[in-house]
Design an enzyme around this catalytic site. Structure first.
Site, short mmCIF file in Angstrom:
data_model
loop_
_atom_site.label_atom_id
_atom_site.label_comp_id
_atom_site.label_asym_id
_atom_site.label_seq_id
_atom_site.Cartn_x
_atom_site.Cartn_y
_atom_site.Cartn_z
CG ASP A 460 1.08 9.34 8.74
OD1 ASP A 460 1.16 10.54 8.43
OD2 ASP A 460 1.18 8.42 7.91
CG ASP A 529 3.59 10.26 2.06
OD1 ASP A 529 4.29 9.94 3.04
OD2 ASP A 529 2.36 10.46 2.14
#
Length: 734
Positions: A460, A529
């Site tokens: 990430d 997301d």
């Protein structure tokens, strides 16, 4: 390399060509677009003759030419290929060709290397044009300050742009913007005079990444229209531009180009030092956006590192448990995951030292013994005992100030000596170009992957790089964005060399780092997301403009969704998540038996269709309006296909009209059936079209002329509904 006696060089592959004339002092581009075929000497002469433009009033006394390295010395008043200086001097490049090498590539395609020398700035320049078998043209340049430039001031490189010409008919521009949970939103406009420029200053492509800049004939669509496209394969600051001047670009009308966006003073070349640009990927299509996508998909699938085996169905723990880690809870989640058919279990954020929320712990990459007193081994062993692979979330490039690492090494944080700016998600970037910091991260990641035999890392990157400067001695800071990306690439490359078979996902607050630079060393991307199926229909549709489905994470989440709060039907959510590298983002321990049964059916359907979805050609129908979509994947040999008919919103019309199915052959015969394992969608009709009613109960025979030329009347769905249509080609009776 000696200059080849051939005056005109053609790079040809897959119906496209780049034709370069080796003029002095700098070669020029005669043509980029459709393949002109094997050119004779007479053809070469004709191309060269027609490459001479008129000399205009109030202009240069000689016709302008557009070279492979355009500068003001050519009379080019647009964005120059090269910008820089030596202490304020050497700002007017004077280039001469010193070598040319042209070769055919073993598997198809060709490569042209042109070496130039700038006698004013004392630079050696090597441009490599590589036309791949897919028809994608990769262009990369290396600039070197001559070793005998000792005593001269360093060459401050302000920018290098790779520019190719466009014809007059390329008059409409498509690129992308976006935000968190709404990445890759398309925007279109007519090309006017001047420069349309997109600059990225976020230290990564960003959720508003231009992604792909395409210029085509007005009204180009998915299936029709000629267009030219560019993607900058770089995971840092970027620049894209399409530029049209009144005087044109030689005989061409406009130019398309891009490269890395460099900060002031970032690249300073001393004697013998070099800078290499990112690869700029150019592609041309006569078959609209699908033709362009097909070229990029073929390029990516031809990589030696492209995932070869079936893409495992995965479950990611984030929306199931968030930071609430504990062996018993995650063991139960793993049990449910295995039961529905999950093949890879990924433990997301919250496993490492002090990480009870997002304010602390980043940088301390050791397992938190308070949460995991026996380490992660009990969970890892249990996951593997259920027949699943194990994956882990990491964010190596970031650090919380509330962490042991930040307290021990504040000098490793990337930021000004005068004081850090505001945090984002309570974190700052680490200076990866600091060798001590880089070695620390490699050691921690290497130990984790080795100790637990980790199969997959979700990598990430949850903030942008602002004031990305490296701290130097005496408080002298230098721009560090370029060095940060180079160090990141080296870190991933080294880790994967030590652990062959390790897969890595590029995630950056969702889809904030989706580019061919990061994908040359990772195995898939997390496009957003947002798991809201309505948003995902658009996000996945346009992410697929560059990436094939097997490289795009497509997860089904709960209803209501985490990011939008929207409620959605199981059928719509599951169908949407089928068209990619599928996964689950949900707490299965809270699912009802009916929900688990539906997920199990979906997992089986994914395993059935992934050989097709992850190897076939993506097709998208051109429909009037934005209320409905028809997209699918057709096998490379055309023998099978899976289509998805989608309604996003209501519309004024009650009937769809006859909708033509893209990617099928009009001279073939087919059978269709509706796949209802995921449940039927909600219909806005009393009865279905006759063919659809029959297809509910078995195969329906239809000729290709009806499917591709006449079209089918489609069922009328309610908003946020989708219908799966399986197609197979019948054997030719002849």
């Amino acid at each position: 390399m000696p200059i080849t006696p051939a005056r005109i060089v053609s790079l040809r592959a897959a119906g496209t060509a780049l034709v370069v004339e080796l003029t002095e002092p700098v070669p020029r581009v005669l043509h980029w677009g459709a393949d002109l075929g094997a050119l004779s000497d007479a053809d070469h002469a004709a191309l060269s003759l027609t490459a001479e433009a008129a000399a205009l009033h109030n202009s240069l006394d000689t016709p302008r030419r557009f070279t492979i390295w355009p500068t003001e010395a050519d009379g080019w008043s647009g964005t120059p290929a090269q910008q820089g200086h030596r202490a304020g001097t050497a700002t007017t490049p004077r280039l001469a060709t010193t070598g040319v090498d042209h070769r055919e590539l073993p598997g198809g395609g060709a490569e042209l290397v042109v070496e130039l020398h700038d006698s004013v700035a004392e630079l050696d320049i090597a441009m490599t044009f590589r036309l791949e078998p897919s028809g994608v043209l990769g262009v990369q340049t290396q600039v070197t300050s001559r070793a005998d430039a000792t005593g001269a001031a360093p060459y401050d490189l302000a920018g290098l742009q790779t520019l190719l010409p466009l014809p007059e008919r390329a008059a409409e521009v498509l690129d992308f913007t976006g935000k968190w949970s709404r990445e890759r939103s398309p925007q279109r406009q007519r090309l006017g005079f001047g420069t349309y420029s997109r600059e990225v200053r976020r230290g990564k492509p960003g959720v508003d990444s231009p992604y792909l800049l395409a210029v085509g004939v007005p009204g180009f669509g998915f299936r029709d229209g000629e267009l030219w496209g560019l993607h900058v394969g770089w995971s840092g600051d970027q620049r894209y531009a399409v530029e049209r001047l009144p005087e044109g670009a030689g005989t061409h009308t406009a130019v398309l180009g891009g490269g890395e966006l460099l900060r002031a003073g970032e690249i300073r070349l001393g004697p013998g030092q070099s800078y290499r640009t990112p690869v700029c990927y150019f592609a041309w299509s006569r078959h609209g956006l699908d033709g362009l996508a097909d070229r990029f998909h073929s390029l990516l699938r031809s990589r030696p590192s492209h995932p070869a085996g079936p893409r495992p169905l995965l479950l990611n723990s984030w929306e199931a448990v968030y930071f609430d880690h504990g062996f018993d809870r995650l063991r139960q989640l793993a049990d449910r995951a295995a039961a529905v058919g999950v093949e890879r279990f990924v433990l997301d954020d919250g496993w490492f030292l002090g990480r009870r929320d997002d304010t602390a712990g980043l940088g301390d990459w050791t397992v938190d013994e308070k949460v995991w007193p026996d380490g992660l081994s009990p969970l890892v062993d249990h996951v593997r005992s259920l027949g699943m692979e194990f994956g882990l979330w990491v964010e190596p490039e970031m650090v919380n100030t509330d962490s042991g690492l930040a307290r021990s090494h504040p000098e490793w944080i990337l930021g000004p000596s005068q004081g850090l700016g505001p945090s984002a998600r309570h974190q700052y970037p680490l200076d990866l170009a600091n060798e001590d910091a880089w070695q620390y991260l490699l050691a921690r990641l290497d130990a984790l992957v080795g100790h637990y035999a980790i199969d997959f890392l979700k990598w990430d990157h949850n903030r942008e790089l602002l004031e990305a400067v490296r701290r130097g001695p005496g408080g002298v800071d230098r721009p560090g964005g370029h060095a940060q990306v180079v160090a990141l690439y080296r870190l991933i490359d080294t880790l994967k060399e030590r652990h062959p078979g390790l897969e890595i996902e590029s995630c950056a607050s969702g889809g904030g780092r989706v580019d061919l630079g990061i994908l040359s060393r990772t195995d898939r991307v997390w496009p957003s997301d947002c798991n809201d199926a309505l948003e995902r229909q658009s996000i996945q549709r346009w992410t697929g403009q560059l990436l094939p489905p097997e490289l795009v994470g497509t997860h089904v989440g709960p209803s209501p969704t985490h990011t939008t709060g929207r409620h959605g039907s199981d059928t719509f959510r599951l169908t949407t998540a089928l068209f990619g590298h599928a996964g689950i983002e949900q707490d299965l321990t809270r699912c009802t038996p009916e929900e688990l049964a539906r997920l199990t059916e979906w997992a089986a359907l994914y395993r059935e269709f992934r050989p097709l979805l992850h190897a076939g050609r993506v097709v998208r129908a051109d429909l009037d309006g934005e209320a409905t979509l028809l997209h699918g994947v057709v096998a490379q040999d055309g023998a099978a296909a899976l289509f998805c008919w989608v309604r996003l919103t209501t519309s004024a019309e009650g009937q769809s009209g006859r909708i033509r199915f893209p990617g099928l052959a009009p001279d073939a015969a087919y059978q269709l059936r509706l796949r209802t394992e995921l449940g039927l969608p909600s219909f806005h009709q009393t009865t279905a079209p006759a063919w659809a009613g029959r297809a509910l109960n078995g195969w329906v025979d239809l000729p290709g002329t009806v499917l591709t030329l006449a079209g089918l009347p489609m069922p009328t769905l309610n908003p946020e509904q989708a219908l799966l249509i399986e197609v197979r080609r019948l054997p030719d009776p002849r």
